[in-house]
Design a protein around this motif. Structure first.
Motif, PDB file in Angstrom:
ATOM      1  N   SER A 169       0.836  -1.209   0.000  1.00  0.00           N
ATOM      2  CA  SER A 169       0.000   0.000   0.000  1.00  0.00           C
ATOM      3  C   SER A 169       0.871   1.260   0.000  1.00  0.00           C
ATOM      4  CB  SER A 169      -0.882   0.009   1.239  1.00  0.00           C
ATOM      5  OG  SER A 169      -0.031   0.134   2.364  1.00  0.00           O
ATOM      6  N   GLU A 170       0.214   2.361  -0.321  1.00  0.00           N
ATOM      7  CA  GLU A 170       0.897   3.663  -0.302  1.00  0.00           C
ATOM      8  C   GLU A 170       1.537   3.906   1.068  1.00  0.00           C
ATOM      9  OE1 GLU A 170      -1.792   6.956  -0.687  1.00  0.00           O
ATOM     10  OE2 GLU A 170      -0.159   8.401  -0.912  1.00  0.00           O
ATOM     11  N   GLY A 193       0.332   2.653  -4.889  1.00  0.00           N
ATOM     12  CA  GLY A 193       0.877   1.412  -4.332  1.00  0.00           C
ATOM     13  C   GLY A 193       1.896   0.776  -5.270  1.00  0.00           C
TER      14      GLY A 193
END
Ligand SMILES: Cc1cc2nc3c(=O)[nH]c(=O)nc-3n(C[C@H](O)[C@H](O)[C@H](O)COP(=O)(O)OP(=O)(O)OC[C@H]3O[C@@H](n4cnc5c(N)ncnc54)[C@H](O)[C@@H]3O)c2cc1C
Length: 330
Positions: free
Chosen positions: A115-116, A129
């Motif tokens: 994920s980011e 991401g």
């Protein structure tokens, strides 16, 4: 006889030695060779569309077999497995990744997503991401220098450029000259489309291999290499200021102010107009062969095609139409 000892000539010569065929290799150490600067990344998913190169699984198998053999002989490995973090550049690309990862044939190479937020904790800026890819790296300069050492020990090495008049007795000559094929009077009629590319060496925090199309790969301690660029004109210009700017701009996922550029190099890929290698025998001169056109994927494809080339040159086994130079016949 093999003319040129970049990745193509080195791999082919080691293949021939492996099966007991003596070779003589001549290399002129000419400037702008692709193998001298290439990162050697073997990435199964290429370009913004994450396309797989043709024959991917056969190529990866050929690489593993070939480099396992080399490792057994010299006790060193020049081919490493790694995890490449693919930073998605858009939601569309992330969706493409997700649908590809559902396909059975991709499942062993697509290892999951990050994920980011997770990426931010690693100082990586990636609003869409990233996907983790099983990839490989071929340490090209080290492999080439190993191959040269073996050839020198066997007295099978000559420094210098190929001169036709000196080699009238060579039974079979395989030209592996990279982009210099454009100056080879026997094969320069073929549709090559060389492309210059540049690489930067950066000093700063080390990172695992990461790419958003422009890649960063750890090299020695505190150093990394990054690239690259594409240019079809002014091939002999060497590293350029615009190449350097382009690479740094494209590294938008990195905190670039933490890095210092401490090296800049360039080379020329011998790409082809239809993006497939060009291999085979000269239409009129049955002593002259060509093994070339590996573009930006030599580290993925050369071992696979070296085996086919060996069978073609020594045993007359037909080459696949899509790589054979007679595909351009009318
Ligand atoms: C910037 C850049 C990054 C790259 N990154 C990657 C990557 O990450 N992964 C990947 O798979 N590929 C990459 N590539 C592509 C890869 O480098 C090539 O596919 C591969 O190295 C081609 O090898 P080659 O032996 O055909 O040509 P070259 O490496 O150009 O070698 C040709 C050799 O022939 C010799 N020679 C030429 N003419 C003569 C003559 N008449 N007489 C004697 N000697 C001669 C030259 O001295 C040279 O040693 C990259 C290329 C560049 C430019």
């Amino acid at each position: 006889m093999i003319v040129g000892h970049g990745l193509a000539g080195a791999t082919l010569s080691q293949f021939l030695l492996k099966i007991g065929q003596p070779v003589l290799v001549v290399d002129g150490n000419l400037p702008h060779s692709a193998s001298g600067v290439a990162a050697g990344l073997v990435n199964p998913f290429l370009g913004p569309k994450l396309n797989c190169p043709p024959q991917l699984s056969s190529c990866l198998e050929a690489n593993l077999n070939f480099h396992r053999f080399i490792e057994l002989n010299c006790g060193k490995s020049f081919y490493e497995e790694l995890t490449l973090r693919r930073i998605f550049i858009s939601a569309e690309q992330r969706n493409r990744w997700r649908s590809k990862s559902m396909m059975d044939e991709n499942s062993s190479y697509m290892l999951g997503e990050e994920s980011e937020k997770k990426l931010e904790s690693m100082d990586l800026f990636a609003p869409f991401g990233a996907g983790l890819t099983k990839a490989f790296r071929l340490l090209i300069p080290k492999f080439i220098s190993y191959s040269k050492q073996i050839l020198k020990k066997r007295k099978s090495w000559i420094d210098g450029s190929f001169d036709e008049s000196e080699w009238k007795n060579a039974e079979k000559v395989v030209f592996c000259e990279g982009h210099r094929v454009m100056q080879n009077p026997f094969f320069n009629f073929l549709p090559f489309s060389p492309a210059q590319g540049e690489i930067l060496r950066l000093k700063g925090p080390t990172l695992d291999p990461v790419s958003n199309g422009t890649w960063f790969c750890p090299d020695d301690d505190k150093f990394g290499i990054t690239g690259s660029t594409w240019k079809h004109d002014n091939m002999d210009c060497g590293p350029t200021e615009s190449g350097r700017r382009t690479i740094l701009q494209n590294l938008s996922f990195l905190k670039i102010d933490q890095y210092e550029v401490c090296g800049h190099s360039s080379g020329v890929r011998s790409s082809t107009k239809d993006r497939s290698p060009i291999m085979g025998i000269h239409p009129k001169n049955s002593r002259y062969f060509l093994f070339n056109g590996f573009g930006s994927r030599g580290a993925t494809t050369i071992a696979y095609y070296a085996e086919q080339m060996t069978n073609f040159v020594l045993r007359g086994v037909k080459l696949p139409k899509e790589v054979c130079l007679n595909r351009f016949d009318d």
